[in-house]
Design a protein around this motif. Structure first.
Motif, PDB file in Angstrom:
ATOM      1  N   PRO A  61       0.809  -1.227   0.000  1.00  0.00           N
ATOM      2  CA  PRO A  61       0.000   0.000   0.000  1.00  0.00           C
ATOM      3  C   PRO A  61       0.842   1.277   0.000  1.00  0.00           C
ATOM      4  N   PHE A  62       0.203   2.383  -0.375  1.00  0.00           N
ATOM      5  CA  PHE A  62       0.795   3.716  -0.282  1.00  0.00           C
ATOM      6  C   PHE A  62      -0.351   4.714  -0.191  1.00  0.00           C
ATOM      7  N   ASP A  63      -0.235   5.697   0.708  1.00  0.00           N
ATOM      8  CA  ASP A  63      -1.297   6.678   0.936  1.00  0.00           C
ATOM      9  C   ASP A  63      -1.235   7.770  -0.136  1.00  0.00           C
ATOM     10  N   MET A  64      -1.880   7.511  -1.263  1.00  0.00           N
ATOM     11  CA  MET A  64      -1.835   8.454  -2.387  1.00  0.00           C
ATOM     12  C   MET A  64      -2.576   9.752  -2.086  1.00  0.00           C
ATOM     13  N   GLU A  65      -3.516   9.720  -1.158  1.00  0.00           N
ATOM     14  CA  GLU A  65      -4.313  10.908  -0.861  1.00  0.00           C
ATOM     15  C   GLU A  65      -3.543  11.928  -0.039  1.00  0.00           C
ATOM     16  N   ASN A  66      -2.700  11.448   0.853  1.00  0.00           N
ATOM     17  CA  ASN A  66      -2.039  12.355   1.788  1.00  0.00           C
ATOM     18  C   ASN A  66      -0.530  12.458   1.624  1.00  0.00           C
ATOM     19  N   GLN A  67       0.068  11.597   0.833  1.00  0.00           N
ATOM     20  CA  GLN A  67       1.524  11.590   0.706  1.00  0.00           C
ATOM     21  C   GLN A  67       1.937  11.753  -0.756  1.00  0.00           C
ATOM     22  N   ALA A  77       5.984  22.645 -12.763  1.00  0.00           N
ATOM     23  CA  ALA A  77       4.852  23.571 -12.776  1.00  0.00           C
ATOM     24  C   ALA A  77       4.668  24.263 -11.436  1.00  0.00           C
ATOM     25  N   LEU A  78       5.014  23.574 -10.342  1.00  0.00           N
ATOM     26  CA  LEU A  78       4.864  24.171  -9.010  1.00  0.00           C
ATOM     27  C   LEU A  78       5.915  25.242  -8.747  1.00  0.00           C
ATOM     28  N   SER A  79       6.882  25.385  -9.645  1.00  0.00           N
ATOM     29  CA  SER A  79       7.847  26.483  -9.522  1.00  0.00           C
ATOM     30  C   SER A  79       7.260  27.804  -9.997  1.00  0.00           C
ATOM     31  N   THR A  80       6.127  27.743 -10.704  1.00  0.00           N
ATOM     32  CA  THR A  80       5.473  28.976 -11.154  1.00  0.00           C
ATOM     33  C   THR A  80       4.587  29.510 -10.029  1.00  0.00           C
ATOM     34  N   ASP A  81       4.543  30.815  -9.892  1.00  0.00           N
ATOM     35  CA  ASP A  81       3.712  31.422  -8.850  1.00  0.00           C
ATOM     36  C   ASP A  81       2.241  31.105  -9.069  1.00  0.00           C
ATOM     37  N   TYR A  82       1.831  31.109 -10.324  1.00  0.00           N
ATOM     38  CA  TYR A  82       0.415  30.889 -10.644  1.00  0.00           C
ATOM     39  C   TYR A  82      -0.052  29.519 -10.153  1.00  0.00           C
ATOM     40  N   VAL A  83       0.665  28.471 -10.496  1.00  0.00           N
ATOM     41  CA  VAL A  83       0.264  27.119 -10.108  1.00  0.00           C
ATOM     42  C   VAL A  83       0.412  26.931  -8.598  1.00  0.00           C
ATOM     43  N   SER A  84       1.515  27.416  -8.048  1.00  0.00           N
ATOM     44  CA  SER A  84       1.760  27.247  -6.623  1.00  0.00           C
ATOM     45  C   SER A  84       0.682  27.928  -5.785  1.00  0.00           C
ATOM     46  N   ASN A  85       0.289  29.139  -6.165  1.00  0.00           N
ATOM     47  CA  ASN A  85      -0.741  29.879  -5.411  1.00  0.00           C
ATOM     48  C   ASN A  85      -2.116  29.245  -5.591  1.00  0.00           C
ATOM     49  N   HIS A  86      -2.375  28.734  -6.776  1.00  0.00           N
ATOM     50  CA  HIS A  86      -3.679  28.124  -7.051  1.00  0.00           C
ATOM     51  C   HIS A  86      -3.864  26.838  -6.241  1.00  0.00           C
ATOM     52  N   LEU A  87      -2.789  26.111  -6.036  1.00  0.00           N
ATOM     53  CA  LEU A  87      -2.853  24.825  -5.330  1.00  0.00           C
ATOM     54  C   LEU A  87      -2.336  24.996  -3.904  1.00  0.00           C
ATOM     55  N   SER A  88      -3.010  25.815  -3.140  1.00  0.00           N
ATOM     56  CA  SER A  88      -2.569  26.100  -1.773  1.00  0.00           C
ATOM     57  C   SER A  88      -3.017  25.035  -0.778  1.00  0.00           C
ATOM     58  N   ASP A  89      -4.098  24.305  -1.105  1.00  0.00           N
ATOM     59  CA  ASP A  89      -4.582  23.245  -0.223  1.00  0.00           C
ATOM     60  C   ASP A  89      -3.618  22.058  -0.270  1.00  0.00           C
ATOM     61  N   PRO A  90      -3.131  21.594   0.882  1.00  0.00           N
ATOM     62  CA  PRO A  90      -2.123  20.513   0.895  1.00  0.00           C
ATOM     63  C   PRO A  90      -2.566  19.243   0.160  1.00  0.00           C
ATOM     64  N   LYS A  91      -3.823  18.838   0.346  1.00  0.00           N
ATOM     65  CA  LYS A  91      -4.290  17.624  -0.311  1.00  0.00           C
ATOM     66  C   LYS A  91      -4.371  17.807  -1.823  1.00  0.00           C
ATOM     67  N   GLN A  92      -4.822  18.988  -2.242  1.00  0.00           N
ATOM     68  CA  GLN A  92      -4.896  19.279  -3.666  1.00  0.00           C
ATOM     69  C   GLN A  92      -3.500  19.316  -4.285  1.00  0.00           C
ATOM     70  N   ARG A  93      -2.567  19.858  -3.521  1.00  0.00           N
ATOM     71  CA  ARG A  93      -1.180  19.946  -3.982  1.00  0.00           C
ATOM     72  C   ARG A  93      -0.583  18.538  -4.121  1.00  0.00           C
ATOM     73  N   ARG A  95      -2.281  15.782  -4.636  1.00  0.00           N
ATOM     74  CA  ARG A  95      -2.923  15.122  -5.769  1.00  0.00           C
ATOM     75  C   ARG A  95      -2.322  15.603  -7.088  1.00  0.00           C
ATOM     76  N   PHE A  96      -2.005  16.891  -7.175  1.00  0.00           N
ATOM     77  CA  PHE A  96      -1.397  17.433  -8.401  1.00  0.00           C
ATOM     78  C   PHE A  96      -0.026  16.797  -8.646  1.00  0.00           C
ATOM     79  N   ILE A  97       0.766  16.693  -7.583  1.00  0.00           N
ATOM     80  CA  ILE A  97       2.087  16.068  -7.706  1.00  0.00           C
ATOM     81  C   ILE A  97       1.951  14.628  -8.188  1.00  0.00           C
ATOM     82  N   ASN A  98       1.032  13.888  -7.563  1.00  0.00           N
ATOM     83  CA  ASN A  98       0.889  12.481  -7.911  1.00  0.00           C
ATOM     84  C   ASN A  98       0.308  12.285  -9.310  1.00  0.00           C
TER      85      ASN A  98
END
Length: 374
Positions: A61-67, A77-93, A95-98
């Motif tokens: 197993p692996f906790d894809m939702e929280n890790q 993409a997260l190096s851009t201010d636009y994407v980083s600011n838009h994805l401020s919620d940790p879980k959303q961030r 999910r975007f990474i994964n």
């Protein structure tokens, strides 16, 4: 054999894919190059089965939702201010990474399928028995990679995403190419080189133990596949005429540029941005701003250092000349690469993996570890 193949050694002599009659020539059965024997015999040392839990268990197993699977600085993409600011919620961030990693692993899966088909196509055209046996052996190994990455993606995401248009176009072009040199440079040297660089990067950074194990197992095979292209280069490049060298050098640069575009261009992940409510045009615009910022551009070089393997492969093979040197120098320090010698990124990881496989496959026999090459 045709001039288009730019064949300089009999062991790479080739016929048309539909010319099976040439394979029945009696003299052919008496000629077999020994150049690939070490690679072929070593396959027993690094055998593994993706369907056998003694080697890898896809139920881990692996906790894809929280890790997040990887550190966020690997997702450009997260190096851009636009994407980083838009994805401020940790879980959303997370999910975007994964989801970004899903696209990387899907590209790897599609690349492995391409390698499988290309290796099989070499069996139809290479006349030398040793080269043909090597190609058949690689086909088998690529098949288990397709199975393994498909199972990993199913375990973590459910299913892969479509192959990016740039990568798909290149794979189709390489596999359909009638010229052997295009197949070997495009797949055995560049796509396999890119794979080794990507696997080494993900192996170092991925947080998922299952993903790390998978990458190492695949690298135990890929390290040998990369050597096939090296043997071809050693036997071919020194004998090229200036015109032939230019043809090969231009083809290599074309493949490199396509792979570069597939990996780092924001245009290749527009569906990902839309999925998270991002304006793709805005993301592309801020990518452009990053590329004009010296500090961030240097950071991007670190993030995409998998290209070092590709450039080093071409440099060591003698394919890069002054004609294209400036093009590659935009991404890596060529003099630094020259000083590094022949060891490739991932060789140490592969050798450690081979020792692990030998412990499973040869419990009662000590076997020295070598990544074989001529």
């Amino acid at each position: 054999m045709t001039d288009k193949n730019i064949t300089k050694d009999a062991m790479y002599d080739a016929v048309a894919p539909d010319d099976f009659e040439s394979m029945l020539e009696l003299d052919r059965y008496g000629n077999r190059s020994s150049a690939f024997d070490k690679i072929i015999s070593a396959t027993h040392d690094h055998f593994w089965d993706p369907l056998d839990k003694a080697y890898i268990d896809f139920d881990e197993p692996f906790d894809m939702e929280n890790q997040p699977l990887v550190p966020e600085d690997l997702v450009i993409a997260l190096s851009t201010d636009y994407v980083s600011n838009h994805l401020s919620d940790p879980k959303q961030r997370t999910r975007f990474i994964n989801q970004s990693v899903l696209r990387s692993f899907s590209s790897i899966l599609h690349g492995e399928q391409g390698a499988l088909n290309l290796s099989a196509s070499l069996c139809h055209v290479l006349k030398d028995q040793g080269a043909q046996e090597y190609a058949a052996n690689q086909t088998r190994e690529e098949a288990r990679h397709v199975t393994a990455f498909a199972k990993y993606i199913k375990a973590r995401w459910g299913k892969p995403v479509e192959c990016g248009p740039a990568l798909k176009s290149l794979l189709v072009e390489i596999i359909a190419a009638p010229e052997v040199y295009k197949k070997i440079i495009g797949m055995q040297m560049l796509v396999e080189g890119l794979a080794m660089g990507a696997f080494a990067t993900f192996f170092k950074e991925i947080h998922d133990p299952l993903g790390k194990k998978l990458l190492q197992l695949v690298m135990t095979d890929e390290a040998f596949h990369h050597k096939f292209g090296k043997i071809w280069a050693d036997r071919t490049v020194p004998k090229l005429s200036p015109e032939e060298h230019a043809i090969i050098e231009d083809w290599a640069a074309h493949c490199f540029q396509t792979l570069l575009f597939n990996l780092v261009s924001p245009h290749q992940q527009l569906d990902l941005y839309r999925e998270f409510g991002l304006d793709p045009d805005k993301v592309v615009e801020e990518y452009g701003q990053i590329m004009t910022d010296d500090l961030r551009r240097e950071h991007m070089k670190e993030q995409t250092n998998i290209f070092r393997v590709l450039v080093k492969t071409l440099l060591n093979a003698g394919i890069i000349t002054d004609r294209t040197k400036a093009f590659y120098a935009m991404y890596v320090d060529l003099e630094e690469l020259k000083a590094e010698g022949d060891r490739m990124v991932g060789d140490d990881i592969a050798e450690e993996g081979i020792r692990h496989l030998q412990a499973i496959n040869f419990k009662d026999r000590a076997v020295p570890v070598t990544i074989a090459a001529e």
